[in-house]
Design an enzyme around this catalytic site. Structure first.
Site: not given
Ligand code: GLU
Length: 480
Positions: A257-260
């Site tokens: 995911s983009k956050r991680r």
């Protein structure tokens, strides 16, 4: 369109142009490409742009540009054409319509006039039940009722009539036999109420009419496969072979995911990763090379490519490993080539960066300290030390925490970021000045910088997220 009966291998990737080019697309492309090259077959690029609200031509252009940057060439596609075109689904609507008619006529599909409210109610009532798909309300409508509803112009979708009994199974090239009981399979929508086909219908019609022999795609599509097989059967078509690749995952094993993790291929260009190193890394994540070879070229990867060497366990995305591999490539380069590489890397930045820097420069040398934040891999300095005293640690923590939440999914544009910053100030009840001071020091390393939002969009989302996390960590140190 003529149905092609092709013996030789034909594989494809079918990205949807609904966002920045995704590293998962590069990953799946690499395996398809290698499979095609090894077997002397064809690798096809098809654009699945039937999601009208989310697809954009500029995203399509970026997918093509990124794949080209990586050096993964395709034999047929929207830009170069081919015998089975067009290669953009929005240009094939007539074909899907004809096929849907065919299914309706044969009784393999049916009109469904259920309103969104009824479907919502149905789902609500069946909460907790194991099967929560469509309840078949319109499955038994008589021809007369259907005609009447159509004459009354009631909105409708078309659904596949999934058999209620029996099983649907297939032999996955990696995973062996995968089997579903038909009663667990939803009467999937084939044609949406906007007249556009769903992914399922379009994908099957295209894979068949483009002569695709092996569908090599990400594991997340495995639950769609029984629906696809039922569709092939309903049409009376041969079923291609399926191979579901394990997904790249975050450390906690959730889907990348983009956050991680850096999902956008822009990130890799922006931080100066070599395309060969990225492919080498992606290959290594999902494939065991003979003799555990760690550094290999694209040609070497394809030369002995063997499906049985693909890893079935999902690889955890390991960014450090990527930088390590990139370092190996970098250090093996001649000084001359490295100079070339560095020049072309910075050239990619100059235009945008100078747009912000020029009016703040007096000499050429001023450029580098002014824009150094662009190249920094992580936090720019000791954030706690440079944060102006007027902003309390508590306030800074609030700003950074909220920014971290928002940056993961907001639109990565000057306007998008401006909106986020405005909302952030409001939600925290802080003056905009404090929000800006905090973000400037955390993300750009100093107060006097070119405009914040314009500077941030020159970077990739993940670069910025990494810095935010660094700054939050830094605050802990300043807390005591
Ligand atoms: N459009 C789908 C995607 O974006 C394609 C899935 C498939 O390969 O069938 O990944």
């Amino acid at each position: 369109m003529v149905d092609k009966k092709l013996d030789s291998v034909r594989v494809r990737i079918a990205p949807s142009p609904t966002g920045e080019p995704h590293v998962g697309t590069a990953y799946v492309a690499l395996f398809n490409w290698a499979f095609a090259r090894k077997s002397g077959g064809k690798f096809i690029l098809r654009i699945e742009d039937t999601d009208r609200s989310r697809s954009r031509p500029e995203y399509e252009a970026e997918i093509l540009r990124s794949l080209r940057w990586l050096g993964l060439d395709w034999d047929e596609g929207p830009d170069i054409g081919g015998d089975c075109g067009p290669y953009r689904q929005s240009e094939r609507l007539e074909l899907y319509r004809e096929h849907m008619e065919r299914l309706l006529k044969a009784g393999e599909a049916y009109y469904c006039f259920c309103t969104p409210e009824r479907l919502e109610r149905m789902r609500e009532e069946r909460k907790g039940e194991s099967f929560r798909g469509y309840d078949g309300h319109c499955r038994g409508l008589s021809e007369g009722q259907v005609r009447e509803n159509l004459e009354r112009n009631l909105p409708y979708v078309v659904r596949l009539r999934v058999p209620r009994e029996g099983e649907t199974a297939f032999e996955d090239m990696l995973r062996g036999r995968v089997c579903w009981r038909n009663e667990e399979i939803d009467d999937q929508v084939l044609l949406k109420s906007d007249g556009f086909p769903t992914y399922h219908l379009a994908s099957v019609v295209d894979d068949h009419s483009m002569g695709i022999t092996h569908v090599i795609r990400a594991e997340e599509w495995i639950s769609s496969t029984p629906k696809h097989i039922l569709l092939y059967r309903a049409f009376g078509w041969p079923v291609p072979k399926f191979c579901h690749l394990s997904l790249l995952r975050n450390r906690d094993r959730s889907k990348i995911s983009k956050r991680r993790n850096p999902c956008s291929l822009h990130y890799y260009r922006k931080v100066g990763i070599f395309p060969q190193a990225l492919l080498n890394f992606l290959g290594l994540q999902g494939y065991s090379m003979p003799q555990e070879q760690e550094i290999f070229s694209l040609e070497e990867f394809a030369r002995d490519f063997d499906v049985s060497r693909i890893k079935t366990r999902s690889p955890v995305f390991d960014l450090e490993k990527l930088f390590h591999i990139n370092g190996v490539y970098l250090r093996s380069m001649s000084r001359e080539r490295l100079v070339e590489a560095l020049l072309s890397y910075t050239r990619g930045w100059l235009e945008g960066a100078l747009g912000l820097a020029q009016e703040r420069m007096e000499s050429l040398g001023d450029f580098f300290p002014l824009m150094a934040f662009l190249w920094q891999r992580e936090l720019v300095g000791d954030f706690g030390a440079i944060l102006p005293k007027r902003v309390s640690l508590e306030e800074a923590r609030g700003v950074l925490g909220k920014a971290l939440e928002a940056y993961g999914s907001c639109e990565w544009s000057v306007e998008g970021l401006r909106r986020v910053h405005g909302e952030l100030a409001k939600a925290l009840g802080l003056k905009k000045g404090k929000v800006f001071m905090t973000l400037r020091t955390a993300l750009l390393g100093k107060l006097g910088t070119p405009p914040l939002e314009e500077s941030l969009v020159l970077m990739d989302r993940f670069q910025v997220i990494q810095r935010l996390e660094g700054a939050l960590g830094c605050l802990e140190k300043w807390d005591v």
